[in-house]
Design a protein around this motif. Structure first.
Motif, PDB file in Angstrom:
ATOM      1  N   GLN A   4      -4.997 -60.765  72.140  1.00  0.00           N
ATOM      2  CA  GLN A   4      -3.635 -59.961  71.590  1.00  0.00           C
ATOM      3  C   GLN A   4      -2.815 -61.260  71.104  1.00  0.00           C
ATOM      4  O   GLN A   4      -2.729 -62.380  71.775  1.00  0.00           O
ATOM      5  N   VAL A   5      -2.163 -60.856  70.366  1.00  0.00           N
ATOM      6  CA  VAL A   5      -1.262 -61.917  69.542  1.00  0.00           C
ATOM      7  C   VAL A   5       0.250 -61.373  69.907  1.00  0.00           C
ATOM      8  O   VAL A   5       0.553 -60.334  69.775  1.00  0.00           O
ATOM      9  N   TYR A   6       1.196 -62.096  70.534  1.00  0.00           N
ATOM     10  CA  TYR A   6       2.329 -61.841  70.946  1.00  0.00           C
ATOM     11  C   TYR A   6       3.354 -62.719  69.990  1.00  0.00           C
ATOM     12  O   TYR A   6       3.351 -63.741  69.825  1.00  0.00           O
ATOM     13  N   ALA A   7       4.426 -62.027  69.524  1.00  0.00           N
ATOM     14  CA  ALA A   7       5.201 -62.670  68.577  1.00  0.00           C
ATOM     15  C   ALA A   7       6.756 -61.994  68.850  1.00  0.00           C
ATOM     16  O   ALA A   7       6.932 -60.722  69.245  1.00  0.00           O
ATOM     17  N   PRO A  28      -5.165 -52.050  62.207  1.00  0.00           N
ATOM     18  CA  PRO A  28      -4.892 -50.700  62.141  1.00  0.00           C
ATOM     19  C   PRO A  28      -3.560 -50.613  62.871  1.00  0.00           C
ATOM     20  O   PRO A  28      -3.094 -51.280  63.709  1.00  0.00           O
ATOM     21  N   LYS A  29      -2.898 -49.533  62.584  1.00  0.00           N
ATOM     22  CA  LYS A  29      -1.214 -49.306  62.933  1.00  0.00           C
ATOM     23  C   LYS A  29      -1.481 -49.068  64.461  1.00  0.00           C
ATOM     24  O   LYS A  29      -0.470 -49.395  65.126  1.00  0.00           O
ATOM     25  N   ALA A  30      -2.611 -48.509  64.878  1.00  0.00           N
ATOM     26  CA  ALA A  30      -2.582 -48.312  66.407  1.00  0.00           C
ATOM     27  C   ALA A  30      -2.791 -49.623  67.205  1.00  0.00           C
ATOM     28  O   ALA A  30      -2.482 -49.646  68.345  1.00  0.00           O
ATOM     29  N   SER A  31      -3.111 -50.686  66.708  1.00  0.00           N
ATOM     30  CA  SER A  31      -3.286 -51.920  67.143  1.00  0.00           C
ATOM     31  C   SER A  31      -2.029 -52.822  67.396  1.00  0.00           C
ATOM     32  O   SER A  31      -1.685 -53.884  67.769  1.00  0.00           O
ATOM     33  N   ILE A  32      -1.037 -52.140  66.488  1.00  0.00           N
ATOM     34  CA  ILE A  32       0.295 -53.105  66.531  1.00  0.00           C
ATOM     35  C   ILE A  32       1.363 -52.030  67.232  1.00  0.00           C
ATOM     36  O   ILE A  32       1.595 -50.989  67.223  1.00  0.00           O
ATOM     37  N   TYR A  33       2.175 -52.861  68.252  1.00  0.00           N
ATOM     38  CA  TYR A  33       3.016 -52.379  69.023  1.00  0.00           C
ATOM     39  C   TYR A  33       4.359 -53.109  68.963  1.00  0.00           C
ATOM     40  O   TYR A  33       4.383 -54.358  69.358  1.00  0.00           O
ATOM     41  N   ILE A 127       3.246 -56.939  69.682  1.00  0.00           N
ATOM     42  CA  ILE A 127       1.806 -57.069  70.454  1.00  0.00           C
ATOM     43  C   ILE A 127       0.784 -56.640  69.479  1.00  0.00           C
ATOM     44  O   ILE A 127       1.056 -55.389  69.064  1.00  0.00           O
ATOM     45  N   ILE A 128      -0.117 -57.460  69.125  1.00  0.00           N
ATOM     46  CA  ILE A 128      -1.133 -57.178  68.108  1.00  0.00           C
ATOM     47  C   ILE A 128      -2.471 -57.102  68.793  1.00  0.00           C
ATOM     48  O   ILE A 128      -2.843 -58.300  69.214  1.00  0.00           O
ATOM     49  N   ASP A 129      -3.125 -56.171  68.675  1.00  0.00           N
ATOM     50  CA  ASP A 129      -4.539 -56.273  69.375  1.00  0.00           C
ATOM     51  C   ASP A 129      -5.538 -56.538  68.014  1.00  0.00           C
ATOM     52  O   ASP A 129      -5.399 -55.743  67.182  1.00  0.00           O
ATOM     53  N   GLU A 136      -6.218 -65.947  63.932  1.00  0.00           N
ATOM     54  CA  GLU A 136      -5.655 -67.045  62.942  1.00  0.00           C
ATOM     55  C   GLU A 136      -4.721 -66.273  61.912  1.00  0.00           C
ATOM     56  O   GLU A 136      -3.661 -67.008  61.488  1.00  0.00           O
ATOM     57  N   LEU A 137      -5.376 -65.230  61.274  1.00  0.00           N
ATOM     58  CA  LEU A 137      -4.726 -64.829  60.113  1.00  0.00           C
ATOM     59  C   LEU A 137      -3.365 -64.122  60.475  1.00  0.00           C
ATOM     60  O   LEU A 137      -2.580 -64.060  59.866  1.00  0.00           O
ATOM     61  N   VAL A 138      -3.445 -63.333  61.530  1.00  0.00           N
ATOM     62  CA  VAL A 138      -2.585 -62.842  62.222  1.00  0.00           C
ATOM     63  C   VAL A 138      -1.376 -63.520  62.485  1.00  0.00           C
ATOM     64  O   VAL A 138       0.014 -63.392  62.124  1.00  0.00           O
ATOM     65  N   GLU A 139      -1.750 -64.814  63.291  1.00  0.00           N
ATOM     66  CA  GLU A 139      -0.719 -65.614  63.448  1.00  0.00           C
ATOM     67  C   GLU A 139      -0.129 -66.274  62.189  1.00  0.00           C
ATOM     68  O   GLU A 139       1.257 -66.482  62.317  1.00  0.00           O
ATOM     69  N   ASN A 140      -0.862 -66.892  61.355  1.00  0.00           N
ATOM     70  CA  ASN A 140      -0.094 -67.154  59.952  1.00  0.00           C
ATOM     71  C   ASN A 140       0.966 -65.972  59.462  1.00  0.00           C
ATOM     72  O   ASN A 140       1.932 -66.328  58.885  1.00  0.00           O
ATOM     73  N   ILE A 141       0.510 -64.943  59.478  1.00  0.00           N
ATOM     74  CA  ILE A 141       1.192 -63.747  58.846  1.00  0.00           C
ATOM     75  C   ILE A 141       2.585 -63.863  59.420  1.00  0.00           C
ATOM     76  O   ILE A 141       3.670 -63.641  58.952  1.00  0.00           O
ATOM     77  N   LEU A 142       2.520 -63.866  60.904  1.00  0.00           N
ATOM     78  CA  LEU A 142       3.718 -63.822  61.852  1.00  0.00           C
ATOM     79  C   LEU A 142       4.592 -64.964  61.306  1.00  0.00           C
ATOM     80  O   LEU A 142       5.987 -64.695  61.408  1.00  0.00           O
ATOM     81  N   TRP A 143       3.983 -66.185  61.309  1.00  0.00           N
ATOM     82  CA  TRP A 143       4.769 -67.377  61.147  1.00  0.00           C
ATOM     83  C   TRP A 143       5.441 -67.264  59.482  1.00  0.00           C
ATOM     84  O   TRP A 143       6.652 -67.767  59.501  1.00  0.00           O
TER      85      TRP A 143
END
Length: 154
Positions: A4-7, A28-33, A127-129, A136-143
């Protein structure tokens, strides 16, 4: 391995852009909260108590002015009827009251205006599952989309 990635992001267009970029990259959209946070509705307390303090002192200017006024009052008091001790105490009290009044005015009126002009924007927690390899890709996109803070949990 599932992660889980929290931002935390400010509630603006970058939240939507980050979510759409994550979806384009296979999340997927269901994994993003997304959870929007509310702003504080009540005014902050002006006077501190034993258990909480905001770091602002209301008596600092009052003490400085009391010292200055009492020195001047004492020196003038040598010429007046009641003498230097009484006039030093009287002018010290007057200086303290003036200083506290100045501080109350700045806290209640001037700083309140500044807070209203500045404005606080609410924030959003994302919150991204995701899989461990895409974390790492999700973290870079968020930054890239101006996240205020990011954390990963396995």
């Amino acid at each position: 391995m599932l992660m889980q990635v929290y931002a935390i992001l400010e509630n603006n267009i970058y939240v939507e852009m980050a979510i759409s970029t994550l979806e384009k990259n296979g999340i997927p959209k269901a994994s993003i909260y997304a959870v929007p946070l509310d702003n504080r509705q009540e005014e902050r307390k002006l006077f501190d108590n034993l258990h909480s303090s905001d770091g602002t002192s209301l008596i600092d200017i009052g003490v400085a002015l009391a010292t200055a006024f009492s020195v001047i009052g004492t020196s003038i008091g040598f010429e007046l009827a009641w003498g230097p001790i009484y006039w030093g105490l009287i002018t010290g009290f007057i200086g303290f009251v003036i200083g506290v009044a100045i501080r109350l005015f700045t806290e209640k009126v001037l700083k309140k205006r500044k807070r209203l002009l500045k404005g606080k924007h609410p924030e959003v927690i994302l919150i991204i599952d995701c899989e461990g390899k895409t974390a790492e890709l999700v973290e870079n996109i968020l930054w890239e989309h101006l996240a205020l803070g990011v954390a990963k949990v396995k």
